[in-house]
Write a protein that holds these residues in place. Structure first.
Motif, PDB file in Angstrom:
ATOM      1  N   PRO A   1       0.800  -1.232   0.000  1.00 56.79           N
ATOM      2  CA  PRO A   1       0.000   0.000   0.000  1.00 56.79           C
ATOM      3  C   PRO A   1       0.831   1.279   0.000  1.00 56.79           C
ATOM      4  O   PRO A   1       0.320   2.345   0.292  1.00 56.79           O
ATOM      5  CB  PRO A   1      -0.785  -0.122   1.307  1.00 56.79           C
TER       6      PRO A   1
ATOM      7  N   TYR B   1       1.753   1.340 -13.400  1.00 59.69           N
ATOM      8  CA  TYR B   1       0.603   1.254 -14.297  1.00 59.69           C
ATOM      9  C   TYR B   1       0.418  -0.159 -14.824  1.00 59.69           C
ATOM     10  O   TYR B   1      -0.678  -0.597 -15.071  1.00 59.69           O
ATOM     11  CB  TYR B   1       0.804   2.222 -15.460  1.00 59.69           C
TER      12      TYR B   1
ATOM     13  N   TYR C   1      -4.149  -5.197  -3.652  1.00 61.31           N
ATOM     14  CA  TYR C   1      -3.739  -4.527  -2.418  1.00 61.31           C
ATOM     15  C   TYR C   1      -4.128  -5.364  -1.193  1.00 61.31           C
ATOM     16  O   TYR C   1      -4.946  -6.289  -1.297  1.00 61.31           O
ATOM     17  CB  TYR C   1      -4.413  -3.158  -2.326  1.00 61.31           C
TER      18      TYR C   1
ATOM     19  N   ALA D   1      -5.125  -3.747  -7.859  1.00 63.74           N
ATOM     20  CA  ALA D   1      -4.017  -2.793  -7.848  1.00 63.74           C
ATOM     21  C   ALA D   1      -3.782  -2.163  -9.217  1.00 63.74           C
ATOM     22  O   ALA D   1      -2.923  -2.580  -9.982  1.00 63.74           O
ATOM     23  CB  ALA D   1      -2.745  -3.484  -7.359  1.00 63.74           C
ATOM     24  N   HIS D   2      -4.557  -1.160  -9.505  1.00 62.89           N
ATOM     25  CA  HIS D   2      -4.333  -0.313 -10.674  1.00 62.89           C
ATOM     26  C   HIS D   2      -4.667   1.092 -10.205  1.00 62.89           C
ATOM     27  O   HIS D   2      -5.791   1.350  -9.783  1.00 62.89           O
ATOM     28  CB  HIS D   2      -5.253  -0.733 -11.822  1.00 62.89           C
ATOM     29  N   PRO D   3      -3.706   2.017 -10.225  1.00 58.58           N
ATOM     30  CA  PRO D   3      -3.897   3.304  -9.560  1.00 58.58           C
ATOM     31  C   PRO D   3      -5.193   4.009  -9.935  1.00 58.58           C
ATOM     32  O   PRO D   3      -5.462   4.166 -11.123  1.00 58.58           O
ATOM     33  CB  PRO D   3      -2.686   4.109 -10.035  1.00 58.58           C
ATOM     34  N   PRO D   4      -6.015   4.468  -8.952  1.00 51.37           N
ATOM     35  CA  PRO D   4      -5.896   4.119  -7.530  1.00 51.37           C
ATOM     36  C   PRO D   4      -6.362   2.689  -7.253  1.00 51.37           C
ATOM     37  O   PRO D   4      -5.841   2.033  -6.380  1.00 51.37           O
ATOM     38  CB  PRO D   4      -6.801   5.145  -6.848  1.00 51.37           C
ATOM     39  N   PHE D   5      -7.387   2.228  -7.965  1.00 46.79           N
ATOM     40  CA  PHE D   5      -7.747   0.811  -7.980  1.00 46.79           C
ATOM     41  C   PHE D   5      -8.775   0.624  -9.091  1.00 46.79           C
ATOM     42  O   PHE D   5      -9.342   1.586  -9.604  1.00 46.79           O
ATOM     43  CB  PHE D   5      -8.302   0.330  -6.629  1.00 46.79           C
ATOM     44  N   GLN D   6      -9.005  -0.621  -9.491  1.00 49.92           N
ATOM     45  CA  GLN D   6      -9.938  -0.911 -10.584  1.00 49.92           C
ATOM     46  C   GLN D   6     -11.008  -1.883 -10.095  1.00 49.92           C
ATOM     47  O   GLN D   6     -10.730  -3.062  -9.899  1.00 49.92           O
ATOM     48  CB  GLN D   6      -9.211  -1.537 -11.774  1.00 49.92           C
TER      49      GLN D   6
ATOM     50  N   THR E   1       2.616   1.790  -6.747  1.00 49.27           N
ATOM     51  CA  THR E   1       2.033   0.908  -7.734  1.00 49.27           C
ATOM     52  C   THR E   1       2.329   1.409  -9.146  1.00 49.27           C
ATOM     53  O   THR E   1       2.206   2.598  -9.426  1.00 49.27           O
ATOM     54  CB  THR E   1       0.507   0.810  -7.554  1.00 49.27           C
TER      55      THR E   1
ATOM     56  N   GLY F   1       1.942   3.171  -2.226  1.00 45.04           N
ATOM     57  CA  GLY F   1       1.700   4.188  -3.239  1.00 45.04           C
ATOM     58  C   GLY F   1       2.660   4.108  -4.406  1.00 45.04           C
ATOM     59  O   GLY F   1       2.712   5.027  -5.228  1.00 45.04           O
TER      60      GLY F   1
END
Length: 235
Positions: A110, A116, A122, A128-133, A114, A112
């Protein structure tokens, strides 16, 4: 009138084509990919989630989809990995679908940092795809379901892509097309029992492996099946 226009437009669409590499062509012309391992596989939608392509009725196109997946590789972000789980499950390759699931669930801290690309999950189980998917979460769950139950082609297919790693287990509450709730138990990678509870009266067609059978059903009354020497039988 509108339906007539749609049918006329559909008739003008180019058909699926197999490219020079044995892959399903993404474009009308057989161009080389500028990014051969790009995470997008939009041209494979006919296999999953649609059912225009499948291993039973269109084996050549299914083989072309498989080749496309091989050329694209197993990389990608969360939603892409989730989609590939479903695609491999539709190809009845449970072990490859499971391998995709394992990378889909790989731990991402976590802090930060991460990236692309790469996917993962997480600690709070968000994709885990910024911020999340969230489509990575929903898609991964859908992919797991496709490994255990499929219901396109007018039939309920039990354990269509069971990986070796899931030697024994059970699942309940899955919904199949046509209005059916399904529970399945298996052991030693073989079907133990399946219970199908329909929403309405009618007939249900069930597949397990190469065996198929049809059974009359009554709304709300569970139908329990098992695998016998001669195929699927009702208890």
């Amino acid at each position: 009138a509108f339906r007539g226009k749609v049918k006329a437009a559909l008739a003008k669409l180019p058909p699926y084509k197999v490219g020079k590499r044995g892959n399903l062509q993404e474009w009308y012309l057989d161009w080389d990919d500028q990014d051969p391992q790009h995470r997008h596989v939009s041209h494979l939608i006919g296999l999953y989630p649609d059912d225009q392509i499948n291993t039973f009725d269109t084996p050549e196109l299914a083989a072309a989809v498989k080749r496309s997946l091989e050329l694209r590789g197993d990389g990608g972000t969360g939603w892409s990995k989730a989609w590939k789980i479903g695609l491999w499950a539709r190809l009845a390759d449970g072990d490859h679908a499971y391998r995709m699931l394992r990378t889909h669930l790989q731990y991402v801290g976590p802090a930060g940092d991460t990236q692309y690309k790469g996917g993962g999950t997480y600690p709070n189980l968000f994709d885990a795809h910024p911020p999340f998917q969230i489509d990575g979460n929903f898609g991964g769950t859908a992919g797991i379901t496709e490994m255990l139950l499929q219901s396109q082609r007018g039939e309920i297919h039990l354990l269509p892509a069971l990986p070796a790693a899931w030697d024994a287990g059970s699942v309940r509450g899955l919904r199949a097309r046509g209005g059916h709730t399904v529970a399945i138990r298996w052991r030693d990678r073989a079907l133990g029992s399946a219970t199908i509870t329909p929403d309405r009266d009618g007939t249900v067609r069930v597949r397990y492996g190469q065996s198929t059978s049809e059974h009359p059903v009554t709304a709300g009354r569970p139908l329990t099946l098992s695998a016998g020497p001669s195929g699927i039988v009702a208890r």
